[in-house]
Motif scaffolding. Structure first.
Motif, PDB file in Angstrom:
ATOM      1  N   ARG A   1     -55.322 -20.221 -69.905  1.00  0.00           N
ATOM      2  CA  ARG A   1     -55.884 -19.286 -70.399  1.00  0.00           C
ATOM      3  C   ARG A   1     -56.873 -20.030 -71.973  1.00  0.00           C
ATOM      4  NH1 ARG A   1     -50.964 -20.329 -72.334  1.00  0.00           N
ATOM      5  NH2 ARG A   1     -49.850 -18.860 -70.273  1.00  0.00           N
ATOM      6  N   LEU A   2     -57.146 -21.053 -72.811  1.00  0.00           N
ATOM      7  CA  LEU A   2     -58.263 -22.037 -73.041  1.00  0.00           C
ATOM      8  C   LEU A   2     -59.158 -21.169 -72.844  1.00  0.00           C
ATOM      9  CD1 LEU A   2     -58.064 -22.991 -75.620  1.00  0.00           C
ATOM     10  CD2 LEU A   2     -58.196 -25.174 -74.220  1.00  0.00           C
TER      11      LEU A   2
ATOM     12  N   ARG B   1     -63.724 -15.211 -72.966  1.00  0.00           N
ATOM     13  CA  ARG B   1     -63.771 -13.193 -73.880  1.00  0.00           C
ATOM     14  C   ARG B   1     -64.616 -13.304 -75.070  1.00  0.00           C
ATOM     15  NH1 ARG B   1     -58.716 -13.180 -73.679  1.00  0.00           N
ATOM     16  NH2 ARG B   1     -58.543 -12.413 -71.652  1.00  0.00           N
ATOM     17  N   ARG B   2     -64.354 -14.474 -76.040  1.00  0.00           N
ATOM     18  CA  ARG B   2     -65.029 -14.493 -77.475  1.00  0.00           C
ATOM     19  C   ARG B   2     -66.699 -14.367 -77.489  1.00  0.00           C
ATOM     20  NH1 ARG B   2     -60.267 -17.654 -78.703  1.00  0.00           N
ATOM     21  NH2 ARG B   2     -61.668 -19.735 -77.988  1.00  0.00           N
TER      22      ARG B   2
ATOM     23  N   GLY C   1     -59.834 -17.556 -73.094  1.00  0.00           N
ATOM     24  CA  GLY C   1     -60.070 -16.659 -74.429  1.00  0.00           C
ATOM     25  C   GLY C   1     -61.504 -17.175 -74.788  1.00  0.00           C
ATOM     26  N   HIS C   2     -62.292 -18.293 -74.388  1.00  0.00           N
ATOM     27  CA  HIS C   2     -63.580 -18.338 -74.989  1.00  0.00           C
ATOM     28  C   HIS C   2     -64.092 -18.110 -74.038  1.00  0.00           C
ATOM     29  CE1 HIS C   2     -63.008 -22.380 -77.968  1.00  0.00           C
ATOM     30  NE2 HIS C   2     -62.326 -22.420 -76.852  1.00  0.00           N
TER      31      HIS C   2
END
Length: 528
Positions: A480-481, A487-488, A484-485
């Motif tokens: 998930r981490l 995606r950003r 998230g990176h």
């Protein structure tokens, strides 16, 4: 100049790679340091769930470091000891889980009577031999080569696996190269009749003509000899040998011969004639009565649960890679036939159940050069059968009818010789049994774990659940981490060109607006 640029480029790339590796190692080290606290929490949770206090104390930071080290040594030593003992138990289960014990309850035992393989001395029919020589080589009794061909027939019919030198003498004659020796024996052999009687008048003793390593013989009360014919046969369809109840019946079989005599081999009904242990020579006017001791080995019902490598024996109805129906003597005979095939590319006619080209006299000369089967007797190894019957000749009573000469016997219509064999009731027998089964192995594993580790199967399941659950939880958190990176980063790279485009459009519009256009705009209304 080009070499200098290449050298500079290599230096820059090397420095970048080294800096990247150093950063990666530093990141891994930092991650391990940061994850050590999480690992301690997981181990403490596993120890609490399973009730293993020593595991929880190994990661308890509230106690002294030496105490935690002591408990760690205790846990590691206990686990290593449990693994070593479990390995010993596993080796015992796979290497020697059986035992041979002695049974003495002999009053209710039933046993099989011995089998007899009878090989006659003179079993060539002169009329059939003359007809065969005439059909195959077109030679009659008045020709010079007649007795030469007759000698060849006698050499083939009297040949055995241990004595075939006379047959090898015809190797140079090309007229015998394409002759099927087994078919020739079938055509010139003289059939014999025996009168078989036993203690059980309602039982018909099985008699079959077979090809053995002693040549063409007759197998009496020998169901295993049906395999020697070369025809496929199922174990369930094999004829059963004559059996009796020890101690309550007089167990015997009697055989009367009318025409000729021969050599007898007494063996187990579930083996074939292949040994020299119980050889009896039966001549004309002989009446022989032999008594045999029997040593039987039976098998327990749960022995079939083990593999062949574990029990080190094979049941008769088990199919192996080479034989559909197994016996040790049959396996050894097949091994000798296969070695003959490998040495001289042919199979002697003694083994019709082995596939391969049949040996002609030249093939037997090749086997004689290799001294077959003398050295094969030491190389061929076969496992024993799980159920065995061994017969040992205890007493032999031989008497003669006192006739004057053999011609008088030959002209008589009565029996010329007889042979009777009976059993001495045994009082002991051997039994193969499983002394260390799979259930015993599981119980021993449980005892070792309980004694040295203090955990049961439920405890191991709980510990595995805690470890796998936390591992998957951390893995999903890491994924998930990372997502998230990513995606950003993607959003930042996708929106930045659009924002630059909007800013350029606004600057362009501002440049086109004039002061006159702005003066004509209505004034703003300020609202409090």
């Amino acid at each position: 100049m080009t070499n200098e640029r290449l050298w500079l480029w290599i230096r820059r790339m090397s420095s970048r790679i080294l800096r990247g590796l150093w950063a990666f190692l530093w990141l891994c080290l930092a991650g391990c340091v940061s994850y050590s606290g999480r690992l301690r929490d997981v181990v403490a949770q596993a120890g609490a769930e399973t009730g293993l206090l020593a595991v929880s104390l190994c990661v308890n930071r509230s106690i002294h470091f030496l105490e935690r080290l002591f408990w760690l040594v205790v846990v590691i030593s206990s686990v290593i000891t449990a693994l070593i003992l479990s390995r010993f138990q596993l080796e015992r289960y796979f290497s020697s889980p059986t035992v041979i014990s002695v049974d003495r309850d002999y009053r209710g035992w039933n046993g099989s009577l011995p089998a007899v393989t009878l090989c006659y001395y003179d079993h060539i029919d002169s009329f059939k031999a003359n007809e065969y020589i005439q059909d195959v080589w077109n030679v009659s009794i008045i020709d010079e080569d007649y007795f030469y061909f007759m000698d060849f027939l006698y050499a083939v019919v009297n040949a055995t696996a241990g004595n075939y030198a006379e047959l090898a003498k015809f190797a140079e004659d090309e007229r015998f190269d394409q002759i099927d020796l087994y078919e020739m024996i079938e055509r010139v052999d003289r059939p014999f009749e025996q009168v078989i009687s036993s203690f059980d008048s309602g039982f018909q003793v099985h008699v079959q003509r077979v090809m053995t390593e002693r040549g063409a013989c007759y197998a009496i009360n020998s169901p295993m000899s049906t395999v020697l014919s070369g025809q496929p046969v199922a174990y369930e369809l094999m004829p059963q040998p004559l059996s009796c109840q020890y101690g309550k019946q007089q167990c015997y079989i009697r055989m009367d011969l009318y025409e000729s005599t021969g050599v007898l081999d007494v063996h187990s009904p579930f083996e074939v004639s292949a040994t020299e242990a119980n050889i009896v020579a039966l001549h004309k006017s002989d009446e022989i009565t032999a008594s045999f001791k029997v040593l039987e080995t039976v098998a327990s019902t749960n022995l079939r649960q083990l593999s062949v490598a574990q029990r080190k024996c094979v049941f008769n109805n088990e199919e192996t890679s080479n034989l559909k129906i197994y016996s040790k003597s049959l396996c050894l005979a097949r091994c000798r036939a296969v070695m003959a095939l490998e040495m001289c590319n042919c199979v002697p006619f003694f083994y019709p159940y082995v596939e391969g080209p049949s040996c002609n006299p030249a093939g037997f000369e090749c086997l004689l050069d290799f001294k077959w089967p003398i050295w094969a007797l030491h190389i061929c190894k076969c496992p024993s059968t799980c159920t065995e019957i061994e017969y040992t000749m205890q007493t032999v009573k031989k008497s003669s009818w006192g006739v004057k000469n053999n011609e008088e016997v030959a002209s008589s219509e009565t029996a010329t010789s007889s042979f009777r064999w009976d059993l001495i009731p045994p009082k002991v027998r051997m039994r193969r049994d499983v002394v260390y089964s799979f259930e015993d192995l599981v119980v021993s594993f449980g005892g070792v774990l309980a004694l040295f580790v203090g955990v049961s199967v439920m405890g191991l399941v709980e510990m595995g659940h805690v470890l796998i659950y936390n591992m998957l939880l951390d893995l999903f958190t890491l994924l998930r981490l990372v997502l998230g990176h990513v995606r950003r980063w993607w959003r930042r790279g996708d929106h930045k060109p659009m924002a630059n485009h909007l800013n350029s459009r606004l600057h362009h519009l501002n440049d086109r607006l004039s002061l006159a256009d702005t003066a004509e705009l209505p004034p703003f209304d300020y609202v409090n």
